[in-house]
Scaffold this active site. Sequence first.
Site, PDB file in Angstrom:
ATOM      1  N   LYS A  19      56.912  61.272   3.142  1.00 48.48           N
ATOM      2  CA  LYS A  19      55.681  61.491   2.365  1.00 48.48           C
ATOM      3  C   LYS A  19      55.630  62.946   1.865  1.00 48.48           C
ATOM      4  CE  LYS A  19      53.218  57.914   4.944  1.00 48.48           C
ATOM      5  NZ  LYS A  19      52.243  57.545   5.973  1.00 48.48           N
ATOM      6  N   GLN A  24      48.587  59.604  10.604  1.00 46.26           N
ATOM      7  CA  GLN A  24      49.741  58.704  10.705  1.00 46.26           C
ATOM      8  C   GLN A  24      49.570  57.768  11.903  1.00 46.26           C
ATOM      9  OE1 GLN A  24      52.363  58.487   8.520  1.00 46.26           O
ATOM     10  NE2 GLN A  24      53.056  56.739   9.727  1.00 46.26           N
ATOM     11  N   ASP A  84      44.546  56.510   2.533  1.00 43.38           N
ATOM     12  CA  ASP A  84      45.179  55.316   3.106  1.00 43.38           C
ATOM     13  C   ASP A  84      44.335  54.064   2.840  1.00 43.38           C
ATOM     14  OD1 ASP A  84      47.692  55.722   4.153  1.00 43.38           O
ATOM     15  OD2 ASP A  84      46.986  56.380   6.130  1.00 43.38           O
TER      16      ASP A  84
END
Length: 297
Positions: free
Chosen positions: A54, A100, A123
């Site tokens: 990422k 994460q 997200d």
Amino acid sequence: MTARILDGRGLAESIENSLRDEAATFVDMFKRRPRLVVVLVGDLPASGSYVASKERAAGRVGIDAEVIRMPASAATAELVALVRAIAAGDRGTVDGLLVQLPLPEHVDAVAVLDAVPPHLDVDGFHPENAGLLSQGRPRFIPCTAAGVQRMILDAGISTAGRHAVIVGRSDIVGRPLALLLSAKGPGGDATVTLCHSRSDDLADHCRRADILVAAVGRPGLVTGDMVKPGAAVIDVGINRVERDGASRLVGDVDFDAAKERAGWISPVPGGVGPLTVAMLLANTLLAAELSVGKNPR
Ligand code: NAD
């Protein structure tokens, strides 16, 4: 018949190219780069490598990314406080903020994720963003689900009136994808069956799919005979297996058998994975644009 390969890597590269232009326009107008902050807890190798990819991809398109590392022993309250501090700007400007997953078992993941304010939630996991998606007016769409729909659209696979079977009902992949494929409009209008660990006769459902998406995390779950001839097969699963004495990444689909029946098939690696990252960058740019009142795409 041998299936056409759905090349996620190539598509992600072309998405990155247009995001790079969009990010440059943002910098010209607002004299700063969009900025993503990632909280990484513990030292799971897979999580570390996802976060690194990422970070690299953000750099390629002109988005600043900062990774804040916390030890696996971090407590829920400590992580909630950290997320709130980042959101409040204590670590500098922030357009997108993600934690994460997975978090260590002792951590209340819902409490930590809920601390991410909806306008920074790139997200797309916050209840407000999930609610907007379910009402057909999405803001931040969970990246993997968005990536699968983008792959379908890019390949010109028709969805309207077709039967899509999704295996896996997680909030991250299966459920938002079911909403996207059944929503009105391009890449939608499908009739969706959402299968899960309690579904009876999974094979029978799969054999009826014009579009079959596997998002479980079990190598070999979808065998060749579960694929309807000509179907589009999209493999979201990522599993590390030992094969021929080497460690390899495979999906949930028996690729070699399925490709002989499918019309299209996505490989692992090189399929959905790169698109997930590209969609995260798109969400981050969208968050930056929304933060300055610029019209989103
Ligand atoms: P999850 O564990 O949250 O959900 C798995 C789902 O599979 C559950 O809904 C469960 O009901 C279902 N399931 C389990 N066993 C089943 C069975 N035998 N038959 C039918 N359904 C069954 O997982 P997740 O986070 O949604 O991830 C799923 C897979 O996708 C994992 O391999 C993960 O690594 C991968 N993944 C890939 C990407 C990517 O970018 N390619 C992104 C996210 C997740």
